[in-house]
Design an enzyme around this catalytic site. Structure first.
Site, PDB file in Angstrom:
ATOM      1  N   ARG A 269       0.847  -1.193   0.000  1.00 15.45           N
ATOM      2  CA  ARG A 269       0.000   0.000   0.000  1.00 15.45           C
ATOM      3  C   ARG A 269       0.884   1.245   0.000  1.00 15.45           C
ATOM      4  O   ARG A 269       1.875   1.321   0.737  1.00 15.45           O
ATOM      5  CB  ARG A 269      -0.913   0.029   1.235  1.00 15.45           C
ATOM      6  CG  ARG A 269      -1.894  -1.125   1.303  1.00 15.45           C
ATOM      7  CD  ARG A 269      -2.947  -0.983   0.201  1.00 15.45           C
ATOM      8  NE  ARG A 269      -3.906  -2.063   0.225  1.00 15.45           N
ATOM      9  CZ  ARG A 269      -3.923  -3.079  -0.641  1.00 15.45           C
ATOM     10  NH1 ARG A 269      -2.991  -3.167  -1.570  1.00 15.45           N
ATOM     11  NH2 ARG A 269      -4.855  -4.001  -0.583  1.00 15.45           N
TER      12      ARG A 269
ATOM     13  N   HIS B 189       1.073  -1.858 -10.989  1.00 14.34           N
ATOM     14  CA  HIS B 189       0.286  -2.496  -9.929  1.00 14.34           C
ATOM     15  C   HIS B 189      -0.841  -3.289 -10.577  1.00 14.34           C
ATOM     16  O   HIS B 189      -1.826  -2.729 -11.046  1.00 14.34           O
ATOM     17  CB  HIS B 189      -0.270  -1.443  -8.973  1.00 14.34           C
ATOM     18  CG  HIS B 189      -0.958  -2.031  -7.785  1.00 14.34           C
ATOM     19  ND1 HIS B 189      -0.283  -2.731  -6.815  1.00 14.34           N
ATOM     20  CD2 HIS B 189      -2.250  -2.027  -7.412  1.00 14.34           C
ATOM     21  CE1 HIS B 189      -1.133  -3.130  -5.896  1.00 14.34           C
ATOM     22  NE2 HIS B 189      -2.336  -2.716  -6.236  1.00 14.34           N
TER      23      HIS B 189
END
Length: 154
Positions: free
Chosen positions: A69, A117
């Site tokens: 994250r 990602h």
């Protein structure tokens, strides 16, 4: 030749991995981590967990890999640590602002690799048995597998 270390909030056992648990043990793990891979959830307790002080606890020249994250890392502190050589390289998959703005310094920093990602796809062959087992457990009044801890935020 690496000896894997792991850290989590709560004690857990992972075969082949020396594990530490609890907030007070994170700094000790960081001091020994030549390559740090962050796979923590985004919660109030993990916000900027890797700030300037924690990045300074890593061995000089350590590598950081963050596929978890973006909120875990203080980006300004990371840039300063990269510039000073405290962090030798960072491979980053997530950022505080996504998509990462074209003018962000990470794009041109010589010690940063940016990866796309791409979340994992759910595979029916592995997901279906877990769903079926949880249905069986729910009907039998047994604890479910992999529950979400709403108080912890994940």
């Amino acid at each position: 030749g690496f000896r894997p270390l792991g850290w989590s909030r709560r004690p857990r056992s992972v075969p082949g991995v020396e594990t530490e648990a609890g907030a007070g043990r994170l700094d000790a793990v960081l001091a020994r981590a030549e390559i740090l891979v962050t796979l923590l959830p985004a919660t109030p307790g993990t916000e900027s967990l890797l700030d300037a002080a924690r990045l300074a606890r890593l061995p000089r020249g350590a590598a950081l890999i963050n596929p978890g994250r973006g909120s875990l890392v203080d980006e300004a502190a990371l840039l300063a640590a990269l510039d000073s050589g405290q962090i030798g390289h960072a491979t980053l998959d997530v950022f505080r602002q996504e998509p990462l703005p074209a003018a962000h310094p990470f794009w041109r920093h010589p010690r940063v690799t940016i990866t796309p990602h791409v979340a994992a796809a759910t595979r029916p062959a592995t997901a279906a048995p877990v769903v079926a087992e949880n249905l069986r457990r729910a009907e039998a009044g047994e604890p479910l597998l992999h529950p979400v801890d709403r108080a912890a935020g994940y």
